[in-house]
Design an enzyme around this catalytic site. Structure first.
Site, PDB file in Angstrom:
ATOM      1  N   GLU A 248       6.100  -1.188  -0.655  1.00 42.58           N
ATOM      2  CA  GLU A 248       5.990  -2.097  -2.094  1.00 42.58           C
ATOM      3  C   GLU A 248       7.447  -1.337  -2.981  1.00 42.58           C
ATOM      4  O   GLU A 248       8.377  -0.984  -2.368  1.00 42.58           O
ATOM      5  CB  GLU A 248       4.627  -1.657  -2.913  1.00 42.58           C
ATOM      6  CG  GLU A 248       3.643  -2.373  -2.030  1.00 42.58           C
ATOM      7  CD  GLU A 248       2.301  -2.349  -2.775  1.00 42.58           C
ATOM      8  OE1 GLU A 248       2.234  -2.718  -3.886  1.00 42.58           O
ATOM      9  OE2 GLU A 248       1.302  -1.932  -2.194  1.00 42.58           O
TER      10      GLU A 248
ATOM     11  N   ASP B 234      -4.600  -9.072  -7.520  1.00 39.17           N
ATOM     12  CA  ASP B 234      -4.013  -7.800  -6.610  1.00 39.17           C
ATOM     13  C   ASP B 234      -4.151  -6.479  -7.537  1.00 39.17           C
ATOM     14  O   ASP B 234      -3.495  -6.470  -8.437  1.00 39.17           O
ATOM     15  CB  ASP B 234      -2.534  -8.202  -6.378  1.00 39.17           C
ATOM     16  CG  ASP B 234      -2.154  -7.367  -5.420  1.00 39.17           C
ATOM     17  OD1 ASP B 234      -2.590  -6.368  -5.142  1.00 39.17           O
ATOM     18  OD2 ASP B 234      -0.668  -7.480  -5.001  1.00 39.17           O
TER      19      ASP B 234
END
Ligand code: BGC
Ligand code: BGC
Length: 624
Positions: free
Chosen positions: A514, A318
């Site tokens: 996030e 990621d």
């Protein structure tokens, strides 16, 4: 200059030879693909009547190390120095990060951009098609004009695998139409702390709901030719507040306790279901498992996922995750690949990756078999998604983007995702024939808030701008009788002192993605609370609609509110709210996670256990 004589001819020869070698070496280092081309490709791997295994082996044996390394790279398109690097580095995959848009940010612009990149990959020696990936997590949110569905938390509340599968299918169509054949979704995270900025990306904290919704999402995507990604492997959602390894964040990218019982009983089952449904890529999360970065965790990625669970697809890292393992890019690469990462997401520097990989394989620090294994896995996904087989699979036309059919589905998803938390005196449903309605609050007429982040920009855009979308206010205006007066004021500053029949407060959070959404105390801001108070003074009844990515702390205010709806981040179809308000649809959603009463209760375990042993304000599963 010395005369050419028989005596010094040998020396000239040697010097010339050395020069040629030097040029070849330079060429090798500066332009990796200009190594002499090996024999031309045979056609077995192109033959769709052959089995996938036969095709993989045929292709693999023809690939050079350069071509294999290229397949293992996933380059952020904004970092692509030159489109020709796709062929020069034999790149296997590109992505758009959140907001990674073309200059011409329209469906046409996207289609042209992705098409151009894929076409270049097809002109390479072996013509291995490039995989283009994006976060199509609530519809193809990067693209203005796409249908925006509720974020997963809303689908978790609707708790209908059939609906989720249809949403996935429509999302797949709206991405495949642009050539995006890989979706970094579904998220199988299990959030245990509402302070985390990614709660809304998850379906639920209940492994059971996530198992059903996640598998349905995988099926919907992959049956439409779009590769699914089960993410973020593994245990993400169980990090501890204050433990983030990112100095800007508090809990995102934090530490998941190394708990083998939770791993087996709680975290892995949603992945097992996603793999059973056919998911062929898994993303390693940006967090640590105990002390070890996920991307460096050989036990989890190789022993558990690939060996024990029999995963045959590929593991993708990621964002910058691989390089968070350690400061040296070389050491980080060696560790991650040997741990089981098959494809490295490269937001910045793919040339460094190329040279690190070359060095590591040449030195034997990454075994050739590991590289072959990684490439086999990647090719398996590409074959399975039909990327090699033109004509077998047909690309949807651009008319699917934001089509009426998809918008109707999104509207239906909104209706089903709403959770009615309170309805004192049966204020709801409202009659569409009321004579006077007042609307106030920050999310009433703000599409950016109702869609949330991962919409055109990574962090979303606060404000009313998205083409083709309908705000909640417009939905209300369209639903009522022609004779009904609908008054709107953001702050609820209404001058007329005659009481309205009902006040509708649409309040909520600003978009965030996030760790930027890590919030020590998620609650409504003062302006929204004031708007509710103003409505109470100017209306006979007040309905509060909370547009948020997570439960907010409303314990103190709740007793003074008559009716409350949790609407999550509903997406582009605001009419879905009016449908429920005016009784065109009924409330069927249930809380996909507990709604905490206080901060002291956090985190709440996936079994519903609060830290202070008190009951949450509303338990998971609640909904009137
Ligand atoms: C996120 C992933 C996402 C990736 C690509 C990362 O920062 O954690 O969920 O898929 O970026 O946008
Ligand atoms: C990208 C996102 C990514 C994030 C990670 C952003 O710039 O657009 O896709 O998840 O960075 O930090």
């Amino acid at each position: 200059m010395a005369m050419l004589t028989w005596k010094n001819l040998g020396a000239y020869f040697l010097a010339g030879g050395a020069l040629v070698v030097a040029v070849l070496l330079l060429a090798k280092f500066f332009k990796p693909a200009s190594v002499p081309p090996p024999p031309p490709a045979s056609g077995i791997y192109r033959d769709s009547t052959q089995s996938v295994d036969v095709r993989i082996e045929d292709l693999l044996k023809q690939m050079t190390l350069q071509e294999k390394i290229g397949q293992m790279a996933l380059v952020e398109k904004n970092s692509l120095k030159n489109p020709d690097d796709i062929s020069d580095y034999a790149l296997g995959a590109l992505l758009s990060g959140g907001g990674g848009k073309p200059d011409n940010n329209t469906p046409e612009g996207w289609k042209n951009m992705v098409g151009e990149y894929v076409d270049i990959s097809k002109t390479t020696r072996l013509g291995i098609p490039l995989l283009y990936g994006a976060d199509v997590i609530h519809g193809n949110g990067n693209v203005p004009g796409a249908t925006i569905f509720p974020h997963f938390i809303g689908l978790g509340a609707a708790n209908s695998p059939t609906l989720t599968e249809r949403v996935a299918q429509a999302s797949a169509e709206e991405s495949a139409a642009l050539g995006i054949r890989w979706n970094f979704s579904p998220t199988l995270d299990l959030p245990t702390d509402i302070r985390w900025g990614r709660v809304y990306e998850a379906f639920s904290d209940d492994p059971g709901r996530v198992i059903r919704q996640g598998a349905a999402f995988v099926r919907g995507l992959q049956n439409s030719g779009v590769l699914a990604t089960a993410k973020h492997f593994v245990g993400i959602g169980s990090m501890t507040w204050g433990d983030s390894s990112n100095q800007n964040f508090k809990i995102d990218q934090g530490l998941v306790p190394d708990d083998s019982e939770a791993l087996t009983n709680t975290y892995l089952p949603p992945y097992e279901a996603a793999l059973d449904a056919g998911a062929l890529s898994v993303m390693a999360g940006l967090a640590k498992w105990g002390e070890v970065d996920m991307a460096a965790n050989k036990y989890l990625l190789t022993d558990v996922l690939k060996t024990d669970m029999g995963f045959e697809g590929f593991v993708v890292s990621d964002w910058y995750g691989v390089y968070e393992i350690t400061d040296s890019t070389y050491d980080a690469t060696v560790t991650a690949i040997n741990a089981g990462v098959d494809m490295v997401m490269l937001p910045y520097d793919y040339k460094q990756f190329n040279s690190d990989m070359n060095k590591a394989v040449t030195r034997g620090e990454i075994p050739q078999e590991r590289v072959d294994d990684a490439v086999r896995r990647i090719l398996r996904a590409k074959f399975a998604m039909g990327l090699f087989d033109e004509g077998v699979w047909s690309q949807p036309g651009l008319e699917v983007m934001g089509s009426d059919e998809h918008r109707d589905l999104a509207r239906e998803a909104v209706q089903k995702s709403l959770v009615l938390l309170k309805n004192q005196g049966s204020v709801l449903p409202l009659s569409p024939h009321l004579s006077h309605i007042r609307v106030a609050g920050s999310a009433s007429d703000n599409i950016g808030r109702q869609t949330g982040a991962w919409t055109v920009e990574w962090q979303g855009i606060d404000g009313n701008w998205l083409p083709g979308a309908t705000s909640i206010l417009s939905g209300i205006q369209a639903a009522v009788d022609q004779k009904t007066t609908v008054e709107y004021d953001l702050n609820g500053d209404f001058t007329n002192d005659e009481l309205a029949d009902v006040g509708i407060a649409v309040v909520g959070e600003k978009p965030y993605a996030e760790g930027w959404g890590d919030n020590p105390e998620p609650r409504l801001d003062d302006a929204d609370l004031a708007a509710i108070e103003n409505l109470k003074k100017t209306s006979k009844h007040v309905v509060v609609i909370i547009v948020s990515g997570r439960p907010l702390l409303i314990t103190d205010e709740l007793p003074d509110w008559e009716a409350v709806i949790a609407a999550w981040l509903l997406g582009s179809e605001g009419e879905g709210i009016a449908d429920a308000l005016f009784g065109k649809s009924s409330f069927t959603g249930t809380l996909p996670l507990p709604w905490p009463r206080t901060l002291e209760q956090l985190p709440i375990t996936t079994e519903g256990q609060t830290q202070d042993n008190t009951a949450p304000l509303f338990a998971r599963g609640f909904g009137l």
